[in-house]
Write a protein that holds these residues in place. Structure first.
Motif, short mmCIF file in Angstrom:
data_model
loop_
_atom_site.label_atom_id
_atom_site.label_comp_id
_atom_site.label_asym_id
_atom_site.label_seq_id
_atom_site.Cartn_x
_atom_site.Cartn_y
_atom_site.Cartn_z
N ALA A 1 0.82 -1.22 0.00
CA ALA A 1 0.00 0.00 0.00
C ALA A 1 0.85 1.27 0.00
N MET A 2 2.15 1.11 -0.10
CA MET A 2 3.05 2.27 -0.08
C MET A 2 2.90 3.07 -1.38
N ALA A 3 3.22 4.36 -1.32
CA ALA A 3 3.13 5.21 -2.51
C ALA A 3 4.03 6.42 -2.32
N LYS A 4 4.50 6.98 -3.43
CA LYS A 4 5.28 8.21 -3.38
C LYS A 4 4.45 9.33 -2.75
N GLY A 5 5.13 10.17 -1.98
CA GLY A 5 4.48 11.31 -1.37
C GLY A 5 3.95 11.06 0.02
N LYS A 6 3.86 9.81 0.44
CA LYS A 6 3.38 9.52 1.80
C LYS A 6 4.40 10.00 2.82
N GLN A 7 3.91 10.52 3.93
CA GLN A 7 4.79 10.91 5.04
C GLN A 7 4.76 9.78 6.06
N ILE A 8 5.89 9.13 6.24
CA ILE A 8 5.91 7.92 7.05
C ILE A 8 6.97 7.98 8.15
N ALA A 9 6.75 7.16 9.15
CA ALA A 9 7.77 6.87 10.16
C ALA A 9 8.15 5.40 9.98
N VAL A 10 9.43 5.10 10.08
CA VAL A 10 9.92 3.73 9.97
C VAL A 10 10.44 3.30 11.34
N ILE A 11 9.85 2.22 11.86
CA ILE A 11 10.31 1.71 13.15
C ILE A 11 11.06 0.40 12.93
N ALA A 12 11.95 0.10 13.86
CA ALA A 12 12.70 -1.16 13.82
C ALA A 12 12.74 -1.75 15.21
N VAL A 13 12.58 -3.06 15.28
CA VAL A 13 12.59 -3.79 16.55
C VAL A 13 13.54 -4.98 16.41
N PRO A 14 14.50 -5.13 17.31
CA PRO A 14 15.42 -6.27 17.21
C PRO A 14 14.67 -7.60 17.29
N LYS A 15 15.13 -8.57 16.53
CA LYS A 15 14.48 -9.88 16.51
C LYS A 15 14.38 -10.50 17.89
N GLU A 16 15.32 -10.16 18.76
CA GLU A 16 15.33 -10.73 20.11
C GLU A 16 14.10 -10.31 20.92
N ASN A 17 13.43 -9.23 20.52
CA ASN A 17 12.26 -8.75 21.24
C ASN A 17 10.95 -9.31 20.69
N LEU A 18 11.05 -10.12 19.65
CA LEU A 18 9.88 -10.71 19.03
C LEU A 18 9.74 -12.17 19.45
N ILE A 19 8.53 -12.69 19.36
CA ILE A 19 8.30 -14.12 19.61
C ILE A 19 8.37 -14.81 18.25
N LEU A 20 9.47 -15.50 18.00
CA LEU A 20 9.74 -16.07 16.68
C LEU A 20 9.84 -17.58 16.73
N SER A 21 9.69 -18.20 15.58
CA SER A 21 9.78 -19.65 15.50
C SER A 21 11.19 -20.10 15.19
N SER A 22 11.38 -21.41 15.20
CA SER A 22 12.69 -21.99 14.93
C SER A 22 13.16 -21.70 13.51
N THR A 23 12.25 -21.43 12.58
CA THR A 23 12.66 -21.18 11.19
C THR A 23 13.47 -19.90 11.05
N MET A 24 13.26 -18.96 11.96
CA MET A 24 13.98 -17.69 11.88
C MET A 24 15.44 -17.83 12.30
N ARG A 25 15.80 -19.02 12.75
CA ARG A 25 17.20 -19.32 13.08
C ARG A 25 17.80 -20.35 12.12
N ASN A 26 17.10 -20.57 11.01
CA ASN A 26 17.52 -21.57 10.03
C ASN A 26 18.18 -20.85 8.85
N GLU A 27 19.49 -20.95 8.77
CA GLU A 27 20.25 -20.22 7.75
C GLU A 27 19.84 -20.61 6.34
N LYS A 28 19.51 -21.88 6.14
CA LYS A 28 19.13 -22.36 4.80
C LYS A 28 17.85 -21.67 4.31
N LEU A 29 16.94 -21.40 5.22
CA LEU A 29 15.69 -20.76 4.84
C LEU A 29 15.84 -19.26 4.59
N MET A 30 16.92 -18.68 5.13
CA MET A 30 17.16 -17.25 4.94
C MET A 30 17.90 -16.94 3.64
#
Length: 353
Positions: free
Chosen positions: A308-337
């Motif tokens: 839904a992004m478009a030119k001209g939009k005024q946005i804020a970009v946030i970032a959260v370290p992966k360690e602060n998220l509840i993630l599955s085992s796949t996010m630690r699988n190098e082959k899948l990345m």
């Protein structure tokens, strides 16, 4: 509390919190609200913690597969329940719980409608606590089990594009066929797939991630404008990387995925493959998938998915370290990345591992 009867307020919190945790993917807010509200109108879906079930009980994942920006996509609630029905017929065993593949604007409420019409509870152990592009990333490392047989059912489209199929085979082959089916169906299909035991899900899923989405949504919707962005950042332990005008935006739907870039103030570059994958400026990397990167309207704090992004939009970009998220085992699988690097032509693995 280990059981929650889901209502309209929970729908709103889960959809908006899921939109944030989707990191640019995971469907559209409007569609999430629509299917979630329909679920609580037609029945009383319940959300259980995984502790309510026995280790040998069977869970089935429900998901949406395809490109959210596809112009010819067509899904109706009947498609969601039909996919579950097809899978249930195939496996011939009782299903004790429904889980979603990920958090996202549309996907955090995946399964709520099916739960409402079947009485099977939604279990708070999604395959991943954030949205991700590939089916394998949402399969709780079943890709590592050489003898695992994947059962999947997919339904979607209308008229000449209507697709309804049930597939059995290796995980990669079946996931590839479902992705191709989404293209043939106009861009999106509802999927039920990959029965696993509760014990397996506990070891590889993301228990509590739906609750996290609900809490993030409550933080977002309890505030207005910039204070809402601040509330989300505080809740997740992240930060605002930049704020500004979208000066360039590219998006190409290819192979059932949305791929593109967002440029802010002619300096910061966001890349996405359905979900936001990187943010950098002059070669300095600020966050890399599976870190959470998300765009919000700078004035209203409305989450903006990548499609839904478009030119001209005024946005804020946030970032959260992966360690602060509840993630599955796949996010630690190098082959899948590794495919992320291949698609974006950017370094990913050195930042992930």
């Amino acid at each position: 509390m280990t059981k929650i009867t889901l209502d309209k307020k929970m729908v709103e919190y889960a959809v908006y919190g899921g939109a944030v945790l989707g990191g640019g993917g995971g469907g559209w807010i409007e569609e999430g609200l629509q299917i979630g509200n329909l679920a609580v109108e037609v029945g009383q879906p319940e959300l259980y913690t995984v502790d309510e079930l026995k280790d040998e009980d069977l869970l089935v994942t429900v998901s949406l597969v395809g490109a959210p920006a596809a112009k010819d996509k067509f899904l109706k609630p009947i498609h969601y329940s039909r996919a579950l029905e097809l899978l249930s017929q195939k496996i011939g065993r009782p299903i004790q719980g429904i889980i979603t593949n990920e958090n996202g604007a549309g996907t955090s409420v995946n399964g709520w409608f099916q739960a409402a019409v079947t009485g099977i509870p939604v279990i708070d152990i999604p395959c991943n606590g954030r949205a991700h592009p590939t089916g394998s990333m949402g399969s709780m490392n079943l890709s590592e089990l050489s003898d695992y047989v994947s059962h999947q059912a997919a339904v979607g489209g209308k008229g000449a594009n209507f697709m309804e199929l049930s597939l059995t085979g290796s995980l990669d082959k079946v996931a590839t066929m479902v992705r191709k089916a989404s293209v043939e169906a106009g861009g999106l299909v509802a999927v039920a797939r990959n029965p696993v035991t509760v014990a397996y899900a506990k070891a590889n899923g993301a228990p509590g991630a739906i609750r996290q989405a609900i809490e993030v949504g409550e933080a977002l919707l309890s505030h207005i404008g910039e204070s809402a962005i601040d509330a989300v950042v505080r809740k997740l332990g992240g930060r605002v990387v930049t704020e500004g005008i979208v000066t360039d935006f590219t998006l190409e739907t290819t192979g059932g995925f949305d791929v593109g870039t967002v440029i802010i103030n002619d300096s910061y570059e966001l890349t996405f493959w359905n979900e936001y994958m990187t943010i950098e400026k002059n070669g300095e990397r600020f966050a890399t998938f599976p870190d959470l990167i998300m765009t919000l309207d700078a004035r209203t704090a409305e989450p903006i998915v990548s499609a839904a992004m478009a030119k001209g939009k005024q946005i804020a970009v946030i970032a959260v370290p992966k360690e602060n998220l509840i993630l599955s085992s796949t996010m630690r699988n190098e082959k899948l990345m590794k495919p992320v690097e291949d698609v974006l032509k950017k370094s990913i693995l050195q930042y992930c591992f």
